[in-house]
Design an enzyme around this catalytic site. Structure first.
Site, PDB file in Angstrom:
ATOM      1  N   ASP A   1      14.465  19.609 -76.711  1.00  0.00           N
ATOM      2  CA  ASP A   1      15.637  18.312 -78.085  1.00  0.00           C
ATOM      3  C   ASP A   1      17.227  18.336 -77.474  1.00  0.00           C
ATOM      4  OD1 ASP A   1      16.942  18.071 -80.304  1.00  0.00           O
ATOM      5  OD2 ASP A   1      16.681  20.033 -81.133  1.00  0.00           O
TER       6      ASP A   1
ATOM      7  N   TRP B   1      23.629  16.129 -76.399  1.00  0.00           N
ATOM      8  CA  TRP B   1      24.243  16.077 -74.700  1.00  0.00           C
ATOM      9  C   TRP B   1      24.904  14.950 -74.564  1.00  0.00           C
ATOM     10  CZ3 TRP B   1      23.868  13.009 -70.754  1.00  0.00           C
ATOM     11  CH2 TRP B   1      24.371  13.230 -69.678  1.00  0.00           C
TER      12      TRP B   1
ATOM     13  N   ARG C   1      23.634   7.535 -77.717  1.00  0.00           N
ATOM     14  CA  ARG C   1      22.375   8.553 -77.567  1.00  0.00           C
ATOM     15  C   ARG C   1      21.580   8.058 -76.435  1.00  0.00           C
ATOM     16  NH1 ARG C   1      21.432  11.570 -81.785  1.00  0.00           N
ATOM     17  NH2 ARG C   1      19.247  11.162 -82.061  1.00  0.00           N
TER      18      ARG C   1
ATOM     19  N   ASN D   1       9.462  10.713 -85.882  1.00  0.00           N
ATOM     20  CA  ASN D   1      10.724   9.973 -84.880  1.00  0.00           C
ATOM     21  C   ASN D   1      10.694   9.346 -85.909  1.00  0.00           C
ATOM     22  OD1 ASN D   1      10.510  12.235 -81.944  1.00  0.00           O
ATOM     23  ND2 ASN D   1      11.698  12.435 -83.552  1.00  0.00           N
TER      24      ASN D   1
END
Length: 251
Positions: free
Chosen positions: A31, A36, A44, A79
């Site tokens: 995750d 980040w 992304r 998802n």
């Protein structure tokens, strides 16, 4: 109860020490890819690409430490709610990972397994996954399990349906419905029990991952975002595991 002397991670890598403390089966909820990237002002997909590098490093380190099974939560059944563009990017990364890494994994003696309904993916992705499973089926050094379109509640529901059908057909008596009977119908039935479950990024929940299997697993939550989780992070996690006293409900 006094904890037994721990076998260090360095001992495991060197093949020395008393043995028995290094986990046989480690699972990771990978995750933090999006965060980040966001913190760096990147799209992304950049985080997901960096996450692939982290996965590669962790697989290599797990093998060096003698971990028998590494299970990675790559794509959950939830998802699908993400934007279509991101799902397409993830599928492209999956294609690239299989094409680029398959021969190396096969050469290292790693068997690839997949849990979850990956047949829901596009045909070419399904064919790549099937090919990877078949190509590595006879490898015995270690097993890499990838959870794709996986949800633990659905897995347990499917096992329950199988039991109901077996009872209805007379193949199983009601009195024979045990923990072992349920476990035997899960997708992980032929794998060692889960010893350690790690989640990165600071979140502290299981997110529908290996709920049954995690009943007595050690849980470790780290603030490290997945793209920054590499060899040292895994070694530290295993070192912490070796220091824990697992009592399984006893004293």
């Amino acid at each position: 109860m006094t904890a037994k002397p721990a076998r260090s991670v360095d001992d495991a890598a060197a093949g020395t020490g008393s043995g028995g403390d290094i986990p046989r089966h480690v699972a990771i909820i990978m995750d933090g890819n999006g965060r980040w990237a966001q913190r760096r002002g990147l799209p992304r997909i950049a985080g997901h690409r960096k996450g692939i590098e982290a996965a590669r490093a962790v697989v290599k380190t797990a093998g060096a430490l003698g971990i028998e099974v590494l299970t990675l939560y790559a794509f959950s059944s939830e998802n699908w709610s993400r934007p279509a563009s991101e799902i397409a990017d993830l599928m492209n990364l999956l294609r690239r990972f299989i094409r680029k890494e398959l021969e190396a994994l096969a050469g290292e003696g790693i068997r690839i397994r997949v849990i979850g309904n990956y047949q829901a993916f596009e045909n070419d992705v399904v064919e790549l996954i099937d090919s990877a499973i078949a190509r590595t089926a006879n490898n015995r050094k270690a097993t890499l399990v990838v959870a794709l379109n996986y949800g633990s509640q659905s897995e347990i529901t499917d096992a329950t349906r199988q039991i109901a059908a077996d009872v209805q057909s007379g193949a199983l008596a009601v009195g024979d419905i045990t923990n072992e009977a349920i476990d035997a119908r899960l997708s992980t039935h032929d794998l060692p029990p889960l010893d350690l479950l790690i989640r990165t990024s600071g979140e502290k929940r299981l997110s529908n991952f290996l709920l049954w299997q995690a009943a007595y697993a050690e849980l470790l939550f780290t603030d490290t975002l997945w793209p920054d989780f590499g060899e040292d992070s895994l070694r530290q996690a295993i070192e912490e595991f070796t220091q824990r006293d697992r009592r399984y409900g006893g004293l």
